[in-house]
Scaffold this motif. Structure first.
Motif, mmCIF file in Angstrom:
data_model
loop_
_atom_site.group_PDB
_atom_site.id
_atom_site.type_symbol
_atom_site.label_atom_id
_atom_site.label_comp_id
_atom_site.label_asym_id
_atom_site.label_seq_id
_atom_site.Cartn_x
_atom_site.Cartn_y
_atom_site.Cartn_z
ATOM 1 N N ASP A 1 0.844 -1.215 0.000
ATOM 2 C CA ASP A 1 0.000 0.000 0.000
ATOM 3 C C ASP A 1 0.871 1.255 0.000
ATOM 4 N N LEU B 1 2.566 1.825 -3.421
ATOM 5 C CA LEU B 1 1.663 2.367 -4.435
ATOM 6 C C LEU B 1 1.440 3.864 -4.210
ATOM 7 N N ARG B 2 1.238 4.250 -2.950
ATOM 8 C CA ARG B 2 1.028 5.669 -2.657
ATOM 9 C C ARG B 2 2.271 6.481 -3.004
ATOM 10 N N TRP C 1 2.855 6.895 -6.881
ATOM 11 C CA TRP C 1 2.005 7.887 -7.549
ATOM 12 C C TRP C 1 2.528 9.299 -7.261
ATOM 13 N N ALA D 1 3.455 -0.640 -9.734
ATOM 14 C CA ALA D 1 2.591 0.545 -9.842
ATOM 15 C C ALA D 1 2.645 1.234 -11.193
ATOM 16 N N HIS E 1 -0.034 1.332 -14.130
ATOM 17 C CA HIS E 1 -1.289 2.013 -13.811
ATOM 18 C C HIS E 1 -1.093 3.534 -13.780
ATOM 19 N N THR F 1 -2.280 -9.407 -5.486
ATOM 20 C CA THR F 1 -2.168 -7.937 -5.357
ATOM 21 C C THR F 1 -3.374 -7.182 -5.913
ATOM 22 N N GLN G 1 -5.605 -4.782 -3.611
ATOM 23 C CA GLN G 1 -4.935 -3.553 -3.188
ATOM 24 C C GLN G 1 -4.695 -2.606 -4.365
ATOM 25 N N ILE G 2 -4.320 -3.173 -5.502
ATOM 26 C CA ILE G 2 -4.056 -2.311 -6.666
ATOM 27 C C ILE G 2 -5.346 -1.661 -7.163
ATOM 28 N N TRP H 1 -6.391 1.112 -4.845
ATOM 29 C CA TRP H 1 -5.526 2.283 -5.104
ATOM 30 C C TRP H 1 -5.945 2.931 -6.408
ATOM 31 N N ARG H 2 -6.208 2.204 -7.482
ATOM 32 C CA ARG H 2 -6.626 2.794 -8.755
ATOM 33 C C ARG H 2 -7.882 3.642 -8.575
#
Ligand SMILES: CC(C)[C@@H](C)/C=C/[C@@H](C)[C@H]1CC[C@H]2C3=CC=C4C[C@@H](O[C@@H]5O[C@H](CO)[C@@H](O)[C@H](O)[C@H]5O)CC[C@]4(C)[C@H]3CC[C@]12C
Ligand SMILES: O=c1ccn([C@@H]2O[C@H](COP(=O)(O)OP(=O)(O)O)[C@@H](O)[C@H]2O)c(=O)[nH]1
Length: 673
Positions: free
Chosen positions: A280, A283-284, A287, A304, A307, A360, A363-364, A367-368
């Motif tokens: 998590d 991914l944050r 971005w 990540a 995406h 995954t 969670q992905i 996040w998307r």
């Protein structure tokens, strides 16, 4: 264009069409469910063609086998003996006539020669007859004199030259251009400055190649930022490359990977228990750190980037140190199969992708939705076939599988020389140790396991000492990341103490391999992609004691090349035998030297940059986000042969203009002097 119907036995048997042209042999099979099978084989690479026994006794099937340099043989099956014999004859003619062909021809004259249903072949081959290509193969293209026909493959680097002109082609033109074929062999591209962001996680070997690529991009006028662990910040910035932080502690990632066999149930249990929050956060951070990228590069296990590129509508390239695209040639590097068969090899990639996605996806997609404001996605989103991927390894070490498309591009290695900075100098004690070894007539070897956090460093060190003494060599021993263990104690927290170092050994933490390897007689290491590339480039026998992941793959490769050995264990006898073999086997030394020569002749960084320029449009999911003028075509005026309206001619601006006018009706473009 219809060719000759045939069935290909490459794992699953597929029906398709075989076509023979003067320079190429093609096979393609359209699939209703899976992806089409497409093979494009240079006649130049054919070593022999022969008839084979019917595969299914009793059923009249007629076989043909193509033996291809550096690749597994391809076996075809025809419905009739006449068709098989006709195909055999066409291939034989193409191989015989290749040396007589003029330099690479223009598209108009390179019409395909069909394997027709001739009923009276000029020379009916007898069953099981075979034909071998002439022993003196046509002169292979040298790296800088790329054959125009190679343009069908991703563009390769040509000689840089100061006297060159620029043509600006805007994105409309690029996207509407037909596939560029038969461009003069001295064309290469550059493009207006852009911000390339490289996102990677893992060990030194996952970061160092990006520094090498980044320096090449900066030299071409671009801005480069590497998004990776904080641990590498100073190292990256010392090279004048931007750094932003993501990924947490790489040591924990390596510890997870070493202690739990990659892709094993234990691995997933451990990672699901302890790395959900890590993902998590990754991914944050990704971005936040990649949001101003104009071109995004990513190691596929960073999750990540694909995406983020979709959210930003920017070009996206994958980069990998190890094979990641499915093939029948070898299994996924993270899956050690019980047996290597074409079918299992191919399935191993599908299995890996599906399991990682299943672990995954939730969670992905959250996040998307919450961060990128994108719809949830599925496996097809990051399907490898749609994404251009650059492999920073050499085709002389891993021949490109024939079932990889042009979007999977082995560029050659991305070497970073002076990785510790140009101020690094060897210590006097090291130089004295090396000099004494030569004086004593003793082989000198390197031993080190890079970023592997060796579980029991003290015991491993003692075994290495004993093996060095037993084998009679002198050894420079790098503690690498295991030095972390010494400071922090081993995995159990017990302080690591090492007995006295024998005089045959010199111990250090790390040392630039590009400096050391050309000065030693062999290297024993963990088989990291980067360390393997360094010892192969130096042309010295490479001994690999693999620990996890792709290291088993590299151990297999060096063994298949005859340029080294896989070391079966850390037992003193195995280590000593390997050290003795590597420093005494003349044939291994010669093969290692040959591989090194090939690797040194390549320029992987520039090949990769050229690939990105050529495939930038295809790397962008929505083209309108390409910069207004995205590609310039440089013409080396002195050397290039320019194809003008399909006719080879001398290099000159008029010829160059001819190329431009061919496309200028698509859109405005200017010829710059
Ligand atoms: C949280 C999720 C449910 C779960 C599935 C996520 C787990 C992650 C923590 C791990 C999933 C994939 C793992 C990794 C993939 C690939 C890696 C590359 C590796 O770098 C290589 O090091 C080798 C050894 O030196 C070398 O041979 C090679 O040249 C390098 O490229 C380092 C580890 C890792 C990043 C690994 C880490 C754990 C995750 C991300
Ligand atoms: O003491 C060292 C250790 C590593 N390297 C280089 O750092 C990179 C490490 O990459 P590798 O893929 O082997 O992975 P890792 O060592 O991170 O496991 C390679 O280019 C090595 O040649 C080096 O020059 N000296």
């Amino acid at each position: 264009m219809m060719g000759q119907k045939a069935r290909l036995h490459s794992g699953p048997i597929t029906s398709g069409y075989l076509v023979v042209s003067p320079r190429w042999i093609g096979f393609w099979s359209r699939s209703l469910t899976l992806e089409d099978e497409k093979y494009r084989i240079q006649v130049l690479a054919i070593r022999s063609v022969s008839t084979t026994e019917p595969w299914y006794k009793g059923i009249p099937k007629y076989g043909l086998q193509l033996d291809i340099q550096g690749q597994s043989s391809l076996r075809f099956q025809f419905r009739s003996e006449a068709n098989r014999n006709d195909a055999l004859r066409k291939v034989r003619e193409a191989v015989e006539q290749l040396p007589m062909l003029s330099p690479p021809s223009t598209p108009s004259s390179r019409s395909l020669v069909f394997v027709s249903r001739s009923n009276s072949p000029s020379s009916t081959p007898t069953p099981n007859s075979s034909f071998s290509a002439p022993t003196t193969p046509a002169s292979p293209a040298t790296p800088s004199a790329r054959r125009s026909s190679a343009i069908l493959a991703p563009i390769s680097r040509t000689v840089n030259h100061p006297a060159r002109r620029k043509i600006r082609m805007n994105s409309d033109l690029i996207l509407r251009l037909p596939k560029a074929v038969n461009l003069p062999s001295n064309l290469f591209y550059s493009m207006p400055p852009m911000h390339f962001v490289c996102f990677t996680i893992g060990s030194r070997g996952d970061v160092q190649p990006y520094i090498a690529l980044g320096l090449g991009l900066i030299k071409d006028g671009h801005k480069v930022t590497i998004v990776t662990h904080k641990e590498y910040k100073k190292w990256v910035e010392d090279f004048g490359i931007g750094h932003r932080t993501a990924g947490g502690d790489p040591g924990q990632l390596m510890k997870l990977s070493v202690e739990n066999k990659m892709f094993s149930p234990q691995f997933f249990k451990e990672s699901i228990l302890n790395f959900r929050s890590w993902l998590d956060q990754l991914l944050r951070d990704a971005w936040e750190q990649c949001s101003d990228a104009q071109v995004l590069l990513e190691s596929p296990y960073s999750f990540a980037g694909v995406h983020i590129a979709e959210a930003l509508s920017i070009p996206y390239f994958r980069v990998c140190t190890m094979p990641w695209t499915k093939t029948t040639q070898f299994p996924h590097p993270f899956i050690s199969p019980p047996v290597e068969t074409p079918k299992f090899n191919r399935i191993s990639y599908v299995l890996f992708d599906n399991v990682i996605w299943a672990a995954t996806a939730q969670q992905i997609n959250r996040w998307r939705r919450e961060v990128l404001h994108l719809e949830p996605t599925d496996m097809t989103h990051s399907a490898q076939a749609k994404i251009p991927i650059m492999y920073n390894f050499s085709s002389s070490v891993v021949p490109k599988p024939m079932d990889w498309t042009e979007m999977a591009y082995p560029s050659g290695y991305w070497f970073l020389d002076n990785p510790d900075g140009s101020n690094w100098t060897p210590s006097p004690s090291l130089l004295s140790f090396m000099s004494q070894a030569r004086t004593d007539g003793k082989p000198l070897v390197y031993i080190g396991f890079g970023s592997i956090t060796v579980p029991n460093p003290a015991e491993v060190t003692q075994r290495i000492f004993a093996a060095v003494v037993k084998s009679g060599v002198r050894a420079i021993i790098s503690k690498g990341w295991s030095a972390r263990m010494t400071q922090q104690g081993d995995l159990t927290g017990k302080p690591v103490e090492v007995d006295a170092v024998p005089e045959e050994c010199h111990v250090l933490n790390e040392i630039p391999h590009d400096w050391l390897f050309p000065k030693v007689d062999a290297a024993l290491h963990h088989g990291g992609a980067g360390t393997t590339s360094a010892s192969l480039r130096a042309g010295i026998p490479t001994l690999i004691k693999p620990w996890f992941g792709d290291q088993f793959f590299w151990a297999s490769r060096v063994q298949k090349l005859g340029a080294g050995l896989k070391v079966p264990s850390l037992r003193v006898g195995d280590l000593a035998d390997a050290l003795t073999r590597a420093t005494s086997d003349r044939i291994m030394k010669e093969k290692a030297a040959m591989v090194g020569e090939k690797i040194r002749s390549e320029d992987g960084v520039l090949n990769a940059i050229q690939f990105m320029y050529v495939y930038l449009p295809r790397a962008t999911r929505t083209a309108q986000h390409l910069p207004a003028e995205s590609v310039e075509v440089h013409q080396d005026l002195e050397v290039a042969t320019v194809s003008r309206g399909g006719v080879e001619g001398d290099a000159n601006p008029a010829g160059l203009r001819a190329i431009v006018t061919q496309y200028s009706h698509f859109s405005s473009c200017k010829l710059h002097s």
